[in-house]
Scaffold this active site. Sequence first.
Site, short mmCIF file in Angstrom:
data_model
loop_
_atom_site.label_atom_id
_atom_site.label_comp_id
_atom_site.label_asym_id
_atom_site.label_seq_id
_atom_site.Cartn_x
_atom_site.Cartn_y
_atom_site.Cartn_z
N LYS A 9 2.61 -4.61 3.31
CA LYS A 9 1.60 -4.82 2.26
C LYS A 9 0.47 -5.72 2.79
O LYS A 9 0.58 -6.31 3.87
CB LYS A 9 2.28 -5.45 1.04
CG LYS A 9 3.35 -4.54 0.41
CD LYS A 9 3.91 -5.19 -0.85
CE LYS A 9 4.99 -4.35 -1.47
NZ LYS A 9 5.46 -4.93 -2.76
N TYR A 49 2.65 3.77 -7.48
CA TYR A 49 3.40 2.89 -8.37
C TYR A 49 3.52 3.45 -9.79
O TYR A 49 3.72 2.67 -10.73
CB TYR A 49 2.74 1.51 -8.40
CG TYR A 49 3.06 0.65 -7.19
CD1 TYR A 49 4.38 0.43 -6.80
CD2 TYR A 49 2.05 0.03 -6.45
CE1 TYR A 49 4.69 -0.36 -5.71
CE2 TYR A 49 2.36 -0.78 -5.36
CZ TYR A 49 3.68 -0.97 -4.98
OH TYR A 49 4.00 -1.76 -3.91
N ASN A 112 5.39 -9.69 -1.53
CA ASN A 112 6.70 -9.69 -0.88
C ASN A 112 6.71 -8.87 0.42
O ASN A 112 7.69 -8.26 0.79
CB ASN A 112 7.80 -9.27 -1.85
CG ASN A 112 7.58 -7.88 -2.42
OD1 ASN A 112 6.59 -7.23 -2.09
ND2 ASN A 112 8.50 -7.41 -3.24
N GLU A 126 6.74 9.57 -1.69
CA GLU A 126 5.85 8.56 -1.12
C GLU A 126 5.30 8.99 0.25
O GLU A 126 4.13 8.76 0.55
CB GLU A 126 6.59 7.22 -1.03
CG GLU A 126 6.88 6.66 -2.42
CD GLU A 126 7.82 5.46 -2.45
OE1 GLU A 126 8.26 5.01 -1.38
OE2 GLU A 126 8.10 4.98 -3.56
P1 CMP Z 1 7.80 -2.93 -4.35
O1 CMP Z 1 9.06 -2.68 -3.62
O2 CMP Z 1 6.52 -2.63 -3.68
O3 CMP Z 1 7.84 -2.13 -5.73
C1 CMP Z 1 7.20 -2.59 -6.90
C2 CMP Z 1 6.64 -3.94 -6.73
O4 CMP Z 1 6.33 -4.60 -7.93
C3 CMP Z 1 7.67 -4.85 -6.09
O5 CMP Z 1 7.80 -4.49 -4.75
C4 CMP Z 1 7.10 -6.23 -6.38
O6 CMP Z 1 6.20 -6.64 -5.36
C5 CMP Z 1 6.31 -5.99 -7.66
N1 CMP Z 1 6.92 -6.65 -8.80
C6 CMP Z 1 8.12 -6.42 -9.34
N2 CMP Z 1 8.31 -7.20 -10.41
C7 CMP Z 1 7.18 -7.94 -10.55
C8 CMP Z 1 6.76 -8.93 -11.47
N3 CMP Z 1 7.56 -9.33 -12.48
N4 CMP Z 1 5.55 -9.48 -11.32
C9 CMP Z 1 4.75 -9.08 -10.30
N5 CMP Z 1 5.08 -8.11 -9.39
C10 CMP Z 1 6.29 -7.57 -9.52
#
Ligand code: CMP
Length: 143
Positions: A9, A49, A112, A126
């Site tokens: 990311k 998403y 993350n 994806e």
């Molecule tokens: P990812 O694996 O990319 O899939 C969805 C993403 O949403 C996840 O990683 C997190 O980075 C993000 N995410 C999930 N829960 C939250 C939250 N409560 N607030 C902000 N971002 C979130």
Amino acid sequence: MERTYLMVKPDGVQRNLIGEIVTRFEKKGFQLVGAKLMSVSEETAKKHYAEHSERPFFGELVNFITSGPVFAMVWEGENVIKTARTMMGATNPADSAPGTIRGDYAAQLSMNIIHGSDSPESAEREIGIFFTAEELCEYEKAV
Ligand code: CMP
């Protein structure tokens, strides 16, 4: 052979973690079959998403993933989808074990470092969003 979609990311790219992340999957024994540094359009982000479109953090998610380049990858190998998720660690860095990518490098849920497909259906979807068939390489490992 199973394939998964992994994406460093924008926070991972800006923190110079592309090489570290690629190295982990190479050393684990998986095969890289596609990779590119790219900007994600708002349209592509919303498609990727889509399952989170009703969540309160959807806007934040789309803003973040479009905020700078990502490093999009397709990896191949036995059980690569599940193993990559294990190597990434829990979505919330507060829960991700030391030794995992998020456990070692991430401190915030919204930033993350890495995304990885969570099922064969997600992986197929994806990979199709981010790569054309011509961008993926079929090759046998010689060593
Ligand atoms: P990812 O694996 O990319 O899939 C969805 C993403 O949403 C996840 O990683 C997190 O980075 C993000 N995410 C999930 N829960 C939250 C939250 N409560 N607030 C902000 N971002 C979130």
